[in-house]
Structures are given as structure tokens and as C-alpha cells.
Design an enzyme around this catalytic site. Sequence first.
Site, PDB file in Angstrom:
ATOM      1  N   CYS A  51       0.751  -1.206  -0.103  1.00 61.41           N
ATOM      2  CA  CYS A  51       0.122   0.133  -0.116  1.00 61.41           C
ATOM      3  C   CYS A  51       0.860   1.322  -0.024  1.00 61.41           C
ATOM      4  O   CYS A  51       0.669   2.403  -0.377  1.00 61.41           O
ATOM      5  CB  CYS A  51      -1.120   0.120   1.304  1.00 61.41           C
ATOM      6  SG  CYS A  51      -0.211  -0.635   2.796  1.00 61.41           S
ATOM      7  N   HIS A 101      -2.743   6.695   3.383  1.00 58.20           N
ATOM      8  CA  HIS A 101      -1.213   6.835   3.635  1.00 58.20           C
ATOM      9  C   HIS A 101      -0.968   8.010   2.826  1.00 58.20           C
ATOM     10  O   HIS A 101      -1.580   8.526   1.815  1.00 58.20           O
ATOM     11  CB  HIS A 101      -0.318   5.667   2.983  1.00 58.20           C
ATOM     12  CG  HIS A 101      -0.420   4.583   3.976  1.00 58.20           C
ATOM     13  ND1 HIS A 101      -0.938   4.057   5.014  1.00 58.20           N
ATOM     14  CD2 HIS A 101       0.028   3.136   3.589  1.00 58.20           C
ATOM     15  CE1 HIS A 101      -1.115   2.914   5.456  1.00 58.20           C
ATOM     16  NE2 HIS A 101      -0.101   2.234   4.390  1.00 58.20           N
TER      17      HIS A 101
HETATM   18  C1  2RA Z   1       1.400  -1.131   6.487  1.00 59.25           C
HETATM   19  N1  2RA Z   1       2.297  -1.341   4.411  1.00 59.25           N
HETATM   20  O1  2RA Z   1       0.964   0.020   6.189  1.00 59.25           O
HETATM   21  C2  2RA Z   1       1.894  -2.158   5.477  1.00 59.25           C
HETATM   22  C3  2RA Z   1       0.835  -2.811   5.150  1.00 59.25           C
HETATM   23  N2  2RA Z   1       0.814  -3.672   3.913  1.00 59.25           N
HETATM   24  O2  2RA Z   1       1.748  -1.314   7.654  1.00 59.25           O
END
Ligand code: 2RA
Length: 350
Positions: free
Chosen positions: A129, A254
Amino acid sequence: ARPTLAVVGATGAVGTVLLEILSQRADVWGEIRLVASARSAGRKLTVRGEETEVVALSEEALEGVDVAMFDVPDDISARWAPIAAAKGAVVVDNSAAFRMDPDVPLVVPEVNAHAARVRPRGIVANPNCTTLSMIVAVGALHAEFGLSELVVASYQAVSGAGKAGVDALRAQLTAVAGTELGTQPGDVRRAVGDAMGPFPAPVALNVVPWAGSLMADGWSSEELKVRAEARKILGLPDLRVSATCVRVPVITTHSLSVHARFENEVTVERAHEILANAPGVVLCDSPADGEFPTPADAVGTDPTWVGRVRRSLDDPRALDLFVCGDNLRKGAALNTAQIAESVAAELTAP
Ligand code: 2RA
């Protein structure tokens, strides 16, 4: 006949969003079979408005499946994705188990859709991600300017660590709400106590410069994923990449601060044009009006949001920008669905 889809890991954080997305997008599927661990078997979940019973992952559950989306831990994917593929399914896998396998394409449809058609193992991998939250925007700029280096810092939401991450932040926020905590060394840590969840430090009223596991020379697995995956998706095996991955008290979405250096000189004007026209990207860049992307505004949406686009003051070939992307949607479930739909189109083409 319309292809049969299996969703393996239907009850997890990403699986739950996947079922929502399958209900929202053009319906290309015949049967949708929901598969999860034996513990979740028998639960009823709604997809496309129909209640569907979850079945336990088994060889039988994978019989007659054309496309299988896997959203399960790495070890479960490593074991079961090849079994599904051997039974004739094209697997779209969201774990890290196959991402770096040279015989498995790592696909972001807006950037390298063509790669999904060559899949010697019958498996297509979905990126992590954190990579996904920036790569659509970075890929669009690369296509014009030629990327030579990326330096990124992430601001990662707790749902990247699954339901346990969300539960931990909510419990920690309850523990600190209405207090004067956050003014003395260690006061938040003491208040949070055992409610650390999957994180190595409190995430409420804090930022934690850590995601994933410890790898060689002090790098985290998450930071190495950003580097290796960006190189593979962009087809730039020698791209210089440095990442610092940080967990922040955000539930979902994110963000990344990106310093991107290119082969050619850049202008903000041209970068704006490229980003404004790139599929899957929304440009939101007017700081004079208080407009820039934030996770609280981007959550629940599909695009990669980009703002704060600046040309480096010291390097006419470098841009600095800030991106936000919902880590459960484009960062996981949506990208998986897009790849699966392209495979479905291929399977049903006359
Ligand atoms: C996280 N990218 O955000 C990782 C999850 N796949 O922890």
C-alpha cells in the site's frame, strides 16, 4: 459465461473493502465465492447486495474458480496461491510472497497494465500500500521527465497494520482523550500501557518511525519494499530510492512526502498539467486557498491526491510533492479489483 471469482481473505481489513468495491463497480463476475480461514467459515457477508456464506479455505473451495483475489498473510498466500493457480485460476495476490518473483508481474494498471498479461506462474502481484499510494502520480511524472531518484518519507495510517492497528489507535485515543498528556517524557507511553497493539511505540499523540520488520543495516522491510517495488513497477532496476516509513495517528489513508529527481528539467506548470490529466490522479494544489491533500479528506476515495508541487530550489531537475491515497482502496482492494477486472476482460474476450 461470466467468470467465477473467489475472494480469499474476505473477512480481513482489505477483504471488507474489497466486498464494498465489488458492490460499487461494474459487475463483470458470475459467482463470487467468499473464502476465509476455518475460524470465519459460516459467517454471512453481503456482496453485490446478496448475503453470501463464507467458506473455509480448502482445495475444494478453489475448484472451478477463474480469478482468485488473495488478501491473506504472506505464508498463506505462499502456500495457497500456487494451488489455486494449478487448479486454473488466475491469482491476484496482495501479499508480499510473490512481488519480487521474476515470473510474477507486479501491476498498477495506470502505470504498467501490459505487464499483467505475461504471468508464467498464473499469479499477478499487487504492490504494497505504501508504494501504491504514490506510484500512480510518480509514474505519470516519470513518463514525461524520466525519473532518476526518489527520496520519500511516508505518513502511514494504522489500518495498514490491519484491524489490530485500528483497534490499538482507537483504544489509545480513548486513554489520552481529555487529559493533558503529551507534555512530559513517557507520559503517553505510561497511559497507553499494554494497548500498544502491533506498533513498537504509542501512536496516539505521536509519530512512530517504524513499519514492518528489521532488515539489514537498519532498514525496515517497509522501506525496502518501497524501493524494490518502485523499481519493478517502473521498469527501472537501478533507480535510486531512499524511504523512511513512519506511522501516524490516522485511521486510513497513507501520505507520502516525495522528492523526485528526473533526467530532464522540470517546471511546476508542466507537472501540474501532467498530474491534472493523469488517470487516477487528482491535483489539489492551491496553498493560497488552503488547498492541499490531507488523509482526512482523501479517505474513502479512489484517486491518488497530489498537492504541494514545488520545483527544488537547488535542483531544476527535481520536484517536491505531497501525495495521499486510501491505503485500503487504491492501496490494496481497488488495485486488486482493477487487475482482476482486466483479467476477466481477457478471459471473456471473443
Ligand atoms: C502497512 N504497508 O502500512 C503496510 C501494510 N501492507 O503497515
